[in-house]
Structures are given as C-alpha cells and as structure tokens.
Design a protein around this motif. Structure first.
Motif, PDB file in Angstrom:
ATOM      1  N   SER A  61       8.297 -13.640  52.510  1.00  0.00           N
ATOM      2  CA  SER A  61       7.431 -12.613  53.079  1.00  0.00           C
ATOM      3  C   SER A  61       8.256 -11.632  53.898  1.00  0.00           C
ATOM      4  N   ARG A  62       7.791 -10.406  53.979  1.00  0.00           N
ATOM      5  CA  ARG A  62       8.561  -9.366  54.665  1.00  0.00           C
ATOM      6  C   ARG A  62       8.785  -9.715  56.128  1.00  0.00           C
ATOM      7  N   GLN A  63       7.756 -10.194  56.814  1.00  0.00           N
ATOM      8  CA  GLN A  63       7.894 -10.496  58.241  1.00  0.00           C
ATOM      9  C   GLN A  63       8.924 -11.593  58.477  1.00  0.00           C
ATOM     10  N   ALA A  78      25.910  -6.991  54.622  1.00  0.00           N
ATOM     11  CA  ALA A  78      26.576  -6.258  53.549  1.00  0.00           C
ATOM     12  C   ALA A  78      26.513  -7.034  52.239  1.00  0.00           C
ATOM     13  N   VAL A  79      26.585  -8.365  52.286  1.00  0.00           N
ATOM     14  CA  VAL A  79      26.436  -9.171  51.074  1.00  0.00           C
ATOM     15  C   VAL A  79      25.028  -9.007  50.505  1.00  0.00           C
ATOM     16  N   LEU A  80      24.013  -9.027  51.355  1.00  0.00           N
ATOM     17  CA  LEU A  80      22.648  -8.759  50.883  1.00  0.00           C
ATOM     18  C   LEU A  80      22.564  -7.367  50.264  1.00  0.00           C
ATOM     19  N   ALA A 122      17.869 -19.510  52.767  1.00  0.00           N
ATOM     20  CA  ALA A 122      16.969 -19.217  51.639  1.00  0.00           C
ATOM     21  C   ALA A 122      16.758 -17.724  51.445  1.00  0.00           C
ATOM     22  N   LEU A 123      17.682 -16.912  51.941  1.00  0.00           N
ATOM     23  CA  LEU A 123      17.656 -15.487  51.613  1.00  0.00           C
ATOM     24  C   LEU A 123      18.330 -15.265  50.264  1.00  0.00           C
ATOM     25  N   VAL A 124      19.214 -16.177  49.906  1.00  0.00           N
ATOM     26  CA  VAL A 124      19.861 -16.228  48.604  1.00  0.00           C
ATOM     27  C   VAL A 124      19.653 -17.631  48.069  1.00  0.00           C
ATOM     28  N   GLU A 135      12.505  -8.971  49.296  1.00  0.00           N
ATOM     29  CA  GLU A 135      12.236  -8.310  50.571  1.00  0.00           C
ATOM     30  C   GLU A 135      13.492  -8.145  51.419  1.00  0.00           C
ATOM     31  N   ALA A 136      14.660  -8.478  50.872  1.00  0.00           N
ATOM     32  CA  ALA A 136      15.903  -8.324  51.638  1.00  0.00           C
ATOM     33  C   ALA A 136      16.117  -6.880  52.063  1.00  0.00           C
TER      34      ALA A 136
END
Length: 763
Positions: A61-63, A78-80, A122-124, A135-136
């Motif tokens: 989720s964005r939040q 920067a990796v994101l 868990a962003l990647v 949503e990154a």
C-alpha cells in the motif's frame, strides 16, 4: 508545454506479469525472516494482519511504502529508482541488469547489500530476478530516474550561475515544472526546433533533460537549486563529513566546560523564577517582554535562554501552575520551578547533566524557532505548543548517529553534517538544510554533548544505550573536580577558578553576589551581602573564619573592617512576633526607629524604653526598618536570630505539556505470535480458524486467569478480519473484556466473532 504526471501505482502490487507474487514469496519465507520484516516495518502489525495475503496487500500500500522508505539512505532509494527505470514493478529483472545500470558509481557488493536490505523490508522480492513494489515511486523524493539516469558531474555553483542567466520565459517554464510534475510534454523538444525557443535554450544549458522527442524533465539538482536547497545527494557512496580533528581528551574537556555552564545557567534560571514567577500567556508560553526581562536578570542571551527554558520544562524542573506561595495578584497561572527542582539542585553535577542532555535528545520541540516568525507572521513564543515537532527528536538522533560513526575527535560543521544527514535520509532533505542543522549543532554543544564539533565520550555512552550510572560515571571523569578554595581580591571581589564544592558554593553565595560568570566566576562582597549573611544567623567570627579557611590569597584588611562594622550595627534592633515586636538594648536607637518616617505605616508604639510592638507582619517591619537605614535582625521566641528569607515559589504539580510518544514497538513475543497465527491460518483447510464459541471462552478465561496476553482473530461487524493482541480481563455474557494495547484502553469483543486464540508468547 503540458505537464505529465507520473504513472499511478498498480493495484496488482502483489503480483505482476511475471515472477512470483509477493504473497507467495512471503509464504515461503522462514519465520525469522517474517519476524524481521515486521520489526523493520512495525506499521504492518497495527492491527495484526489476518492472512499472508492481507500482509502482502498492506506491504504494497502507498502509505506503508512511504513509511518504509522514510528511513532509507540515498543508495537504497537509488536502487529502487533504478529498478523502476528497469520496469521491475511489472517484470522481474535480473540483478546483473541492475548492477549494469548503476555502473561503477558504487561497488557491486554495496548494491547487493542494498538489495538484501530492501528484500528484508519486502520492498523488493525474489532471489534473482527480482521485483519491486509498484508503489515504490511514491516513496522516492524525486521522479523515477532522476537519481540513476541523470549525470552527477554538475557543479552546484555552476548550476546556480546558469540559472541566474535565464530570461523571463525560461524562468516561467522552469517554475511551472517546479510547482507541478517535473515532466512536461512539448513539441519544442523535437529535433529541428529553432534553437532560440525557451525549451531548446534550457536543454542546451543543461537546465532541462530530454526524455524523448515530445518530453522533457526538470533535473533533480536544478529543482533543488531553484528551491534554494543544497545540492544532493549525488554520490552513491556515503560522504565523510569530517572537517576537523582533535584529541578525544580535548573534545571531552570542551564538552565538560559547556556542561558546567549549562548547569550554572539552569540553576540561575530556577533561582530567578523562584523569586519572581512569570505569568503564562493565555495562548500558552511566555510573552516576549517576559523573556526579555529574564534575559536581563539572568544575563543569558535570548537563544540560549530559550533552549534552557524548553529543556527545563521538558525535564519537569519548571511548569505552569499556581505557585506556593501565591503571588497574590489574582492572575495566573505562572511559570515557576516545580518541587522536583529542589531534588535536581541537590544532585551531583554529572547526574544533573545527564537529565538535561537526555531530555534535550527527546525534546519534542524546536527551541531555535523562539523569536522567529511563523507562517502566520506571529513570533514563536517560548514554552508554547507552537514549537512542538515530532520530527525534532529524529533529526537530533540522526545528527548524533552520523557523529557516532566517526572516529573519536572527528569534528563536523553545519555544511558537512547537512550533506551527510541528507545522504542518510534523502526524504528529510527540506528540514536538514545547513541552517537548521547548524542550530542543532549549536544546541548539542550547549548541552555538553559535543566539543569542537565532535562527539564527547559521555554522549557516545548515551547513544550506545549504556546504563544511566555508567553515563554519569563517564561524565564525572571528564568534569573538573570541584575545588575547595577561591581567591579574595583587594577590591572585595572573589575569583573562583573552577567549579566549587556544592556546600562551599552555597556558603559563598550567601555572603556574595555573582558579578560575572564564565570559566572563572567573579563574586562581589558588599555591605548588603554581609548583612544578608548575618540575617541568616551567621556571626562576624564565622565569616572571618570562612574567608581565612577557603581563600588562597590573604584576606584584605578592608573586608575584615567591613565585616566588623556591619556586624557591630547589625541586630541592635530585634524584631519578633507580637503580631510583631521590636526590642533594643539602646533605648535612644529604638525611639529613633519608632518615629522614623519610613516606619510610620507600621504604627509602632513603645511598651517599654527597650520594647515596641506593631500589628504589621514581621516581614513588613523588617523591610520598613531597613528602608529607614537600620540593620534589624529577626529572632524567635528564644532570642535566636532566624532566617526569614523567602524559600522561593514552587509549583506543586507539573503542568500539561505536549510530549512526544513514539509509536509502540511490538515485542519479539508479539511478533512471533503474529507469525504463528499467519502460519496456522495458512495451514487451515478452509483458510480460517473459526473456533467453537465454547472453546474460545475456555481459552480466554484461562488467559485472563494467568494474566497472559493472546492474539485473537476477530471479524468486526463490517466483515473485516483482523488479528489483535489483547490482555483478557474477564469473559461474561458472551463478551470478552480485554485491554487493547493498540488503542490504549479496555474494550469489549463479541465471543461469536472470535475466530482464533493464540498465546502471545507462542514461538
């Protein structure tokens, strides 16, 4: 030119066109990695997710993504950024392709480490290839691509010079992209467009970047220069902010000197407010005129006084309330010392410093704003809620963390510290500019945490989480040892070349007043100060002995004569309680006092040649006689001289001030219980664990009896399934009464809506 908004995040954040869905990937993780995810992103636990699928949906989720990226440094962001450029939000991307895009700007090992950290959050997800949450983009403080695609060899000074040369149409175009999306579509970007067109001129000057034949983008560094911000971050390698180097012992000595000044000025503030409490404004805080009066009476400059006021209030040493004794003018409340101030004054110096320093670290406000005008044009008032900021403690912690990672003795300045802090927290760039960071450095020096721009040893102990007694012991080692002497001068001044022993300082303050403060304090002895000491019951011989014992220089003959002269006249008149009585062995002197104009309001009358009485309070009688030029002394029923000086005003209870309460961090036991429930839910054939109400009642009653916390699955009236960590109190009439830590109150839950009960201590 029309602005172009960034693509919206896809709702399929847990699944894309290829690769393993996030939910399936999370389900395959070992329990310890799921627990680590919940530790890094505690917002995912409030309330606890009911299923792995719910956890995956919340994590994308964005939040939640914004909260997760708030603590990332420039390399990880920067990796994101690079993964979004490679469209890893829709298609799995090999890690080798990511490293190829980043190039040699950072070693490959650092990129792999950054990917591992993002994977833990868990962003990647995925091993190789990898995916990034859609949503990154919302978590980046720039438009995707502006960190890895744009060149990094631009000189910020050269950039500012080029911006000063743009004309009106060019500046209008830049401002439009600055205020809205940095991406714009225009036909003027196409090849063959006349070079005198604003877009072409900006492209030629490097103030716009061409994306394609129809699209241009405002470079990140250009946007920062237009906003007046410092350039950066630029390099993917963390900058070294060190600008000076000193011996650790020298740093500690400077910090100790600052700590001594802080304690002395805090004592002075408490003494001043004790004698003259300051009324609170209706809107809260202190008025500008009152602060100016405090500045004049204490000799502390405005900025430093504001800092000490805020720290003293946050430490509970001063508060707003009705002081005792009551000022008696019918107004209020007043700012005055609290009853805790007396314990503070009597504590050892190192312990007092620790209280003030640790209070500053957690202070939920920005003292540096005092006196400056806010957005509404009104000045910020000292001790007012307008200074409240939940971000202020985070900024201080970040600054000191940067310094703690440097070798002992390594110092920074505002510019270098700002660059290092922005690299670690790019999303905080606006509030980490050199000016506010310079204010933080000034405050950190003032409270004795820094010396010469470097972190002092006791401060390192605080940041390391050492026990209070160890921190206090570390400060005790660097503070100069209290001295037991002073230097008397012929002009009746007293030079104190260091911090005095507590008892000696109090005795000296009783017979002298501070004339100038600093590393070496100067006191002044006068007829008034000697009389004040005699009023407290001291005798001339005691004063002679005091100065002879503690002065390293000969006692001036003038001081000896002054003490004897004041003592000879002191106490010839004795004031007691009748309502008040005045007695004197010299009948002529007493008769003179009775008829003096200054004592006329007392309505004194003679009972005997050596005794007179008055209906006025004893304090008023003493004041009137001193005004008339006499030197009376107060006595008790036995004839012993007593000290009637005011003990100062005190506020019995703390006032109500806003405090910063960070979000509660789930305990390891709670996180383990949440993961255990997720596993059991996933293993259940029906996808849920709905209990028989009778079983639920038995388990909840047992938990209430053991006073143990449990994790319950619960379906609310809207049909939303959640997990909640609760502490059962009792079960009656089909209702569970339990304390809910998430809301901080006792709540009731319908038993028939409880789907599962698991101990919060489950492994």
């Amino acid at each position: 030119m029309t602005e172009h908004s960034p693509p919206a995040g896809r709702s399929e954040g847990a699944r894309g066109s290829s690769g393993v869905p996030l939910g399936a990937w999370l389900a395959q993780l070992p329990d310890e990695q799921l627990i680590r995810l919940l530790e890094l992103r505690p917002d995912l636990t409030q309330p606890p997710p009911g299923t792995i699928a719910a956890l995956a949906a919340r994590a994308t989720s964005r939040q939640s993504v914004k909260a997760a990226t708030d603590e990332l440094d420039f390399l990880r962001l920067a990796v994101l950024d690079a993964l979004l450029v490679l469209h890893a939000d829709t298609t799995a991307v090999p890690v080798a392709k990511l490293i190829e895009l980043i190039g040699t700007r950072v070693p490959a090992e650092a990129t792999h480490a950054a990917v591992d950290d993002l994977r833990a959050r868990a962003l990647v997800w995925g091993d190789d290839p990898i995916r990034v949450t859609a949503e990154a983009a919302s978590g980046l403080p720039w438009y995707p691509g502006q960190a890895v695609v744009e060149t990094v060899d631009t000189d910020p000074a050269d950039l500012v010079a080029r911006l000063q040369e743009v004309d009106g149409p060019q500046r209008e175009l830049l401002d439009r992209l600055l205020e809205g999306s940095p991406v714009g579509r225009t036909r003027d970007a196409a090849p063959g467009t006349p070079p005198d067109r604003p877009v072409q001129r900006l492209l030629a000057a490097g103030l716009l970047r061409q994306v394609d034949t129809d699209t241009v983008i405002l470079p990140r560094l250009v946007g920062q220069a237009l906003r007046g911000e410092v350039a950066g971050p630029i390099e993917l390698v963390e900058p070294d902010p060190t600008v000076s180097s000193a011996k650790a012992a020298d740093v500690d000595a400077v910090a100790a000197g600052a700590a001594i000044d802080l304690l002395r000025e805090t004592d002075l503030l408490l003494e001043t407010l004790s004698a003259n409490p300051v009324p609170e404004l209706r809107s809260g805080g202190l008025g500008i005129r009152d602060v100016k009066r405090l500045t004049k009476s204490t000799g502390i400059d405005d900025a430093r006084l504001g800092l000490i006021l805020e720290v003293a209030a946050a430490a509970g040493l001063i508060a707003a309330g009705m002081p005792d004794p009551d000022p008696g003018d019918g107004s209020g409340p007043y700012w005055a010392p609290t009853v805790a101030a007396d314990r503070f004054i009597e504590s050892p110096a190192a312990a007092r410093w620790h209280l003030l320093a640790s209070t500053w670290l957690d202070l939920p406000g920005r003292p540096g704003l005092i006196g400056h005008r806010g957005p509404d044009g009104k000045p910020y008032a000292a001790l007012s809620d307008s200074l409240y900021s939940t971000a202020a403690p985070l900024d201080r912690a970040l600054l000191l963390d940067v310094l703690a990672d440097l070798p002992p003795g390594s110092g920074v300045d505002a510019a270098s510290a700002s660059r290092a802090m922005i690299w670690r927290r790019p999303r905080w760039l606006v509030r980490l500019q050199p000016e506010p960071v310079g204010g933080l450095l000034t405050e950190a020096h003032a409270v004795g945490l820094l010396g010469r721009g470097a972190l002092a040893t006791p401060a390192r102990r605080i940041l390391a989480g050492d026990p209070v007694e160890d921190v206090v012991a570390a400060m005790s080692k660097v503070l100069p040892a209290p001295i037991d002497h002073f230097l008397l001068q012929a002009d009746l001044t007293v030079i104190v070349p260091g911090p005095l022993e507590r008892e000696l300082a109090e005795r000296l303050a009783a017979v002298a007043t501070v004339e100038s403060a600093g590393a070496a304090m100067v006191y002044r002895i006068s007829e008034a100060t000697i009389r004040r000491a005699l009023d407290t019951g001291k005798t001339a011989s005691e004063l002679h002995s005091f100065f002879e014992r503690h002065s390293r220089t000969p006692v001036p003959q003038g001081l000896t004569y002054l003490i004897d002269d004041v003592a000879r006249r002191h106490g010839q008149l004795r004031v007691g309680m009748a309502s008040s009585f005045v007695r004197c062995e010299d009948a002529a002197l007493l008769a003179q006092a009775v008829v003096a104009p200054a004592t006329e309001p007392l309505e004194m009358r003679l009972l005997a040649p050596t005794v007179a009485v008055s209906q006025a309070p004893i304090g008023d009688v003493l004041t009137a006689l001193r005004t008339a030029g006499f030197a009376p002394a107060a006595e008790d029923a036995s004839g012993t001289i007593v000290d009637l000086r005011s003990r100062g005003a005190r506020v019995p209870a703390l006032g109500r001030r806003r405090v910063f309460r960070p979000a509660p961090t789930p305990t390891p036991q709670t996180l383990s219980a949440i993961v255990a429930v997720l596993r059991r839910v996933a293993a259940a054939p029906t996808g849920n664990m709905r209990l028989d109400p009778g079983v639920a009642i038995t388990q909840l009653q047992e938990a209430a009896k053991r006073q143990a916390s449990v994790v319950i699955g619960y379906v609310d009236p809207a049909g939303v399934a959640t997990q909640r960590v609760v502490a059962p109190v009792n079960v009656r009439g089909g209702q569970l009464t339990a304390y809910d830590p998430a809301s901080g109150r006792v709540r009731e839950f319908a038993i028939h809506r409880v789907t599962s009960v698991v101990s919060a201590d489950a492994d």
